[in-house]
Structures are given as structure tokens and as C-alpha cells.
Scaffold this motif. Structure first.
Motif, PDB file in Angstrom:
ATOM      1  N   LEU A  19      41.897  45.871  43.851  1.00 24.12           N
ATOM      2  CA  LEU A  19      42.574  46.889  44.654  1.00 24.12           C
ATOM      3  C   LEU A  19      43.168  46.291  45.920  1.00 24.12           C
ATOM      4  N   ALA A  20      42.438  45.361  46.541  1.00 23.63           N
ATOM      5  CA  ALA A  20      42.958  44.725  47.749  1.00 23.63           C
ATOM      6  C   ALA A  20      44.219  43.916  47.449  1.00 23.63           C
ATOM      7  N   HIS A  21      44.189  43.142  46.370  1.00 21.76           N
ATOM      8  CA  HIS A  21      45.347  42.317  46.018  1.00 21.76           C
ATOM      9  C   HIS A  21      46.529  43.154  45.545  1.00 21.76           C
ATOM     10  N   SER A  22      46.256  44.292  44.952  1.00 23.93           N
ATOM     11  CA  SER A  22      47.336  45.105  44.386  1.00 23.93           C
ATOM     12  C   SER A  22      48.314  45.588  45.443  1.00 23.93           C
ATOM     13  N   GLN A  23      47.900  45.618  46.700  1.00 24.85           N
ATOM     14  CA  GLN A  23      48.763  46.165  47.745  1.00 24.85           C
ATOM     15  C   GLN A  23      50.021  45.334  47.973  1.00 24.85           C
ATOM     16  N   VAL A  24      50.000  44.071  47.527  1.00 25.75           N
ATOM     17  CA  VAL A  24      51.208  43.256  47.642  1.00 25.75           C
ATOM     18  C   VAL A  24      52.329  43.836  46.781  1.00 25.75           C
ATOM     19  N   LEU A  25      51.967  44.580  45.746  1.00 21.58           N
ATOM     20  CA  LEU A  25      52.984  45.237  44.929  1.00 21.58           C
ATOM     21  C   LEU A  25      53.726  46.323  45.707  1.00 21.58           C
ATOM     22  N   ALA A  26      53.112  46.796  46.793  1.00 23.92           N
ATOM     23  CA  ALA A  26      53.711  47.875  47.564  1.00 23.92           C
ATOM     24  C   ALA A  26      54.270  47.410  48.899  1.00 23.92           C
ATOM     25  N   GLN A  27      53.602  46.435  49.519  1.00 26.70           N
ATOM     26  CA  GLN A  27      54.001  45.993  50.850  1.00 26.70           C
ATOM     27  C   GLN A  27      53.836  44.483  50.931  1.00 26.70           C
ATOM     28  N   PRO A  28      54.923  43.746  51.067  1.00 33.92           N
ATOM     29  CA  PRO A  28      54.848  42.280  50.954  1.00 33.92           C
ATOM     30  C   PRO A  28      54.428  41.569  52.228  1.00 33.92           C
ATOM     31  N   PHE A  29      53.660  42.227  53.099  1.00 34.64           N
ATOM     32  CA  PHE A  29      53.199  41.550  54.298  1.00 34.64           C
ATOM     33  C   PHE A  29      51.938  42.225  54.808  1.00 34.64           C
ATOM     34  N   LEU A  30      51.165  41.448  55.557  1.00 35.41           N
ATOM     35  CA  LEU A  30      50.015  42.007  56.242  1.00 35.41           C
ATOM     36  C   LEU A  30      50.485  42.663  57.533  1.00 35.41           C
ATOM     37  N   GLY A  31      49.655  43.562  58.069  1.00 41.55           N
ATOM     38  CA  GLY A  31      49.972  44.134  59.358  1.00 41.55           C
ATOM     39  C   GLY A  31      50.351  45.595  59.280  1.00 41.55           C
ATOM     40  N   PRO A  32      50.904  46.133  60.371  1.00 46.13           N
ATOM     41  CA  PRO A  32      51.208  47.560  60.445  1.00 46.13           C
ATOM     42  C   PRO A  32      52.224  47.989  59.390  1.00 46.13           C
ATOM     43  N   ALA A  33      52.085  49.223  58.917  1.00 43.24           N
ATOM     44  CA  ALA A  33      53.048  49.759  57.957  1.00 43.24           C
ATOM     45  C   ALA A  33      54.383  49.987  58.652  1.00 43.24           C
ATOM     46  N   PRO A  34      55.496  49.709  57.964  1.00 45.38           N
ATOM     47  CA  PRO A  34      56.804  49.886  58.599  1.00 45.38           C
ATOM     48  C   PRO A  34      57.167  51.348  58.813  1.00 45.38           C
ATOM     49  N   ALA A  35      56.698  52.243  57.937  1.00 39.10           N
ATOM     50  CA  ALA A  35      57.033  53.658  58.028  1.00 39.10           C
ATOM     51  C   ALA A  35      56.072  54.452  57.161  1.00 39.10           C
ATOM     52  N   PRO A  36      55.873  55.739  57.467  1.00 33.38           N
ATOM     53  CA  PRO A  36      54.986  56.554  56.624  1.00 33.38           C
ATOM     54  C   PRO A  36      55.526  56.660  55.208  1.00 33.38           C
ATOM     55  N   GLY A  37      54.607  56.739  54.231  1.00 31.58           N
ATOM     56  CA  GLY A  37      55.002  56.925  52.849  1.00 31.58           C
ATOM     57  C   GLY A  37      54.839  58.366  52.430  1.00 31.58           C
ATOM     58  N   SER A  38      54.857  58.628  51.121  1.00 30.60           N
ATOM     59  CA  SER A  38      54.626  59.974  50.615  1.00 30.60           C
ATOM     60  C   SER A  38      53.194  60.396  50.906  1.00 30.60           C
ATOM     61  N   ALA A  39      52.908  61.676  50.698  1.00 27.07           N
ATOM     62  CA  ALA A  39      51.560  62.170  50.975  1.00 27.07           C
ATOM     63  C   ALA A  39      50.526  61.471  50.104  1.00 27.07           C
ATOM     64  N   VAL A  40      50.860  61.263  48.829  1.00 28.43           N
ATOM     65  CA  VAL A  40      49.923  60.596  47.920  1.00 28.43           C
ATOM     66  C   VAL A  40      49.717  59.149  48.343  1.00 28.43           C
ATOM     67  N   GLN A 306      42.595  37.740  37.004  1.00 25.62           N
ATOM     68  CA  GLN A 306      43.381  38.636  37.849  1.00 25.62           C
ATOM     69  C   GLN A 306      44.575  37.894  38.443  1.00 25.62           C
ATOM     70  N   SER A 307      44.360  36.660  38.867  1.00 26.24           N
ATOM     71  CA  SER A 307      45.439  35.885  39.469  1.00 26.24           C
ATOM     72  C   SER A 307      46.548  35.594  38.469  1.00 26.24           C
ATOM     73  N   VAL A 308      46.179  35.423  37.208  1.00 30.60           N
ATOM     74  CA  VAL A 308      47.212  35.255  36.178  1.00 30.60           C
ATOM     75  C   VAL A 308      48.101  36.491  36.133  1.00 30.60           C
ATOM     76  N   ALA A 309      47.478  37.667  36.210  1.00 32.00           N
ATOM     77  CA  ALA A 309      48.248  38.911  36.206  1.00 32.00           C
ATOM     78  C   ALA A 309      49.147  39.007  37.438  1.00 32.00           C
ATOM     79  N   TRP A 310      48.600  38.667  38.608  1.00 29.25           N
ATOM     80  CA  TRP A 310      49.441  38.725  39.819  1.00 29.25           C
ATOM     81  C   TRP A 310      50.585  37.721  39.731  1.00 29.25           C
ATOM     82  N   PHE A 311      50.318  36.564  39.161  1.00 27.53           N
ATOM     83  CA  PHE A 311      51.373  35.566  38.984  1.00 27.53           C
ATOM     84  C   PHE A 311      52.517  36.141  38.147  1.00 27.53           C
ATOM     85  N   LEU A 312      52.173  36.772  37.034  1.00 27.31           N
ATOM     86  CA  LEU A 312      53.204  37.322  36.151  1.00 27.31           C
ATOM     87  C   LEU A 312      53.948  38.475  36.808  1.00 27.31           C
TER      88      LEU A 312
END
Length: 369
Positions: A19-40, A306-312
Motif C-alpha cells: 500500500l505504501a509503494h502503490s502511492q507512486v501510481l498516484a503521486q510521483p513525489f514525496l511531500g505535500p499534496a499539490p491539490a485536494p483530490g476527490s472525496a474518495v 512486488q518490486s517486479v510488479a512496480w517495475f512493470l
């Protein structure tokens, strides 16, 4: 008979890491969010910050320290104190090599090399008195929280699609360049829970949870509660509900990291209590617990899978999905990847096969023992 709790904890912990690694699929950097997302997405991001980020790795580190004690206990009668320590150092050296190959071939966010470095530096801690062990752990927790809290305050890129190399060689070199930075950073963050894991391993907290039920209950309740409360300021940052100045941002990140240590230990204690309940029935664990334990027995192989999956999924010359999904969809992908590794690990258990990474590490580390 092999104790259920340590393997169950490792198998469960891998879900948190996915779950921690999956966030790179949504936000390609560490740190503050650039803008609010949807409610979900906002709700999912808040839950990930409260219960996942900087909570899985402390649990993993504590279990690694616990495992060092298990290896020492099993090998010292055969090899003697000097031989057992030599084995642990050899194993740590190979872990560093595994981590280097992991980064070069698959994923920049390696933890294996960091744990190898810590094992080399702290093998002597296996004989430290309790007071020294816990005092050093407390100091390491302060340092780790301040260092990683500062990192969380920076919008450090971890793979902006516009900046990443688009060929395999360039991508490998890009990951390799991060290796000298990631290894010490993760080692600093992991030192405190690893030392606490050594302390817990001496007392067989997870192997004999029935003897320590009250302590495990207190650690589980207090640790998870502290982690959730301490993550609230950083959750406001990651959901773009609060945009503080740099000083407050570092403070929020440091608090998030420090309380994450409590959360990681709390999760390990909770799994120990679950294992106690399962084993008290007097029957074999059910299929779910058995599959999770099989994943835990093959935790390094499943982590690398898991890393193989992230690589792909992440490499720009393959799927190139860095930053392409919402956080809720990314989390679902992460859980799906983890579930696949659990199923494969259980199939390997039924076939009587060890994890390939564990088998290779054992062959390399134990070959002269």
C-alpha cells in the motif's frame, strides 16, 4: 514446531508495504499534496497516512531484529558465539548485495541493503544489556524522526514521468544513483525498531505470545492509537487540507515518523495476539492464516516480487503509470499485487518449495557454516 506469529506478522506487513509503494501510481513525489483530490481519494489518502505510511517499515525492521535473535539462538549451539556472529555478518553482507541488485534491476526504494548495513553495525547489540539496548533505540528514534521528517517536508521527486530516462540502461543508472542516498536514510529510520525487535526476540514475545498477552495487548492498543493520532497533522498535509510553513511541515513529518515507530510495534503486537487466538483453538490455522504465514516465510521473495510488479507498472518504457491513477485505484492495485504474492506463496508451501530469494541467501550465507 515453527511459531505462527512471526511469519503471520511478516505476511501481513507486506500488505502495508504494498500500500505504501502503490502511492507512486498516484503521486510521483514525496511531500505535500499539490491539490485536494476527490472525496474518495482524499479519504483513502487520509487512511494511508494514518495507518500505512511510515508504519510498515518500522514493523518490518522490528521483525528483522527479531529474526536476528532467532538465527543467533538456533546457530550459536552449533557454531559457538563467534561462529554465529560471523554467520550473521556474512548474511548481512549478502543482503547488501541483494539490495544493490534489487535497485539496479527493479526498484529504487530498497530496504534490504539498509537492513544489511544495520545488521553489520549492530550484531554486537545482540549481547547488549536491556538498558543500553533501549536507550540507544530511543536516541535512534529521535534521530530517525528528525531526519525522515525533514525528508517528508521536501517535494523530492521519486519518478516524475517528464524527467525519468526512457531506456532500460538509463533507468538502471538513475536508480543506482539513488542507492547511496536511500541506504543510509532507510538505515537511520530503521535502527530504532530493529533494536526494539532484538529486545522482543530475547523475550520470545511472538513465539510465546500466551506468556506476554498483557504486554502485547498494551503495545497493540497504545501503539496503533499513538500512530493514528500522531499522523493527523501530516494527514492534513497529504490531503492538501493544510499548507503549513517549512518549520511546521518538518515538525508534522517528524511527529508522523516518531509515532510510526509506535504503530509498527503495535501492528506486530496485534498480529501476535491474533496468532495466540488462532493457536488456542487446538487446531491448525485456517486457510487464510496459513497462506499469510506462507507469505511471511517467503517474505523476501514476496517483497522482491512486488518490486517486479512496480517495475512493470512504473517504468516509462513499459506501462509508465507513475502518477497516472487516483490514490484509491492505486491502493487497490497495491492490495491486488500483495494478494497475488500470498496466493503464489501458499502454492509454494503446498509444493514444499521455499522462497527462491530465501533459498539463495541461505545457500550463500550458510555454505561455510
Amino acid at each position: 514446531m515453527r511459531a505462527l506469529a512471526p511469519d503471520l506478522a511478516r505476511g501481513t506487513m507486506l500488505a502495508v508495504i504494498a500500500l505504501a509503494h502503490s502511492q507512486v501510481l498516484a503521486q510521483p513525489f514525496l511531500g505535500p499534496a499539490p491539490a485536494p483530490g476527490s472525496a474518495v481519494d482524499t479519504a483513502v489518502q487520509a487512511l494511508l497516512t494514518l495507518f500505512v505510511d511510515s508504519r510498515g517499515y518500522p514493523m518490518f525492521a522490528a521483525l528483522f531484529g527479531y529474526g536476528m535473535v532467532q538465527i543467533l539462538r538456533s546457530r550459536e549451539p552449533v557454531l559457538g558465539r563467534t561462529g554465529a556472529r560471523r554467520l550473521l555478518r556474512r548474511r548481512a553482507t549478502w543482503l547488501i548485495m541483494f539490495g544493490l541488485c534489487h535497485v539496479l534491476l527493479l526498484y529504487p526504494g530498497d530496504i534490504l541493503a539498509s537492513y544489511g548495513v544495520l545488521a553489520l553495525l549492530l550484531v554486537g547489540a545482540l549481547r547488549w544489556p536491556d538498558g543500553r539496548l533501549l536507550t540507544v533505540a530511543a536516541g535512534a528514534a529521535v534521530v530517525g524522526a528528525l531526519v525522515y521528517g525533514s525528508v517528508l517536508a521536501l517535494p523530492a521527486p521519486v519518478g516524475d514521468p517528464a524527467d525519468l530516462p526512457v531506456d532500460p540502461l538509463g533507468s538502471a543508472l538513475y536508480r543506482l544513483m539513488a542507492f547511496p542516498l536511500v541506504v543510509p536514510l532507510n538505515a537511520v529510520m530503521a535502527a530504532a525498531p530493529l533494536l526494539v525487535g532484538i529486545w522482543a526476540g530475547r523475550r520470545l514475545l511472538l513465539e510465546e505470545p500466551e506468556r506476554h498477552r498483557r504486554l502485547l495487548t498494551g503495545v497493540a492498543v497504545a501503539g496503533i492509537a499513538i500512530a493514528a493520532v500522531g499522523a493527523v497533522p501530516h494527514a492534513l498535509v497529504t490531503t492538501a487540507a493544510w499548507v503549513p510553513g517549512s518549520g511546521a511541515l518538518v515538525a508534522a513529518g517528524a511527529l508522523h515518523t516518531a509515532t510510526g515507530y509506535a504503530g509498527g510495534l503495535g501492528y506486530a503486537a496485534l498480529v501476535g495476539l491474533v496468532a495466540l487466538r488462532l493457536t488456542r483453538r487446538g487446531t491448525a490455522p485456517g486457510p487464510v492464516a496459513t497462506a499469510l504465514a506462507a507469505c511471511g516465510q517467503r517474505s523476501m521473495s514476496c517483497y522482491l516480487a512486488q518490486s517486479v510488479a512496480w517495475f512493470l507498472l512504473l517504468e516509462p518504457y513499459l506501462a509508465g503509470l507513475t502518477g497516472a491513477l487516483g490514490i484509491a485505484a492505486a491502493a487497490a492495485v497495491g492490495l491486488g499485487i500483495w494478494l497475488v504474492t500470498v496466493v503464489v506463496a501458499d502454492l509454494a508451501r503446498r509444493a514444499g518449495r521455499p522462497g527462491p530469494a530465501e533459498a539463495l541467501l541461505r545457500r550463500l550465507a550458510y555454505r561455510t557454516s
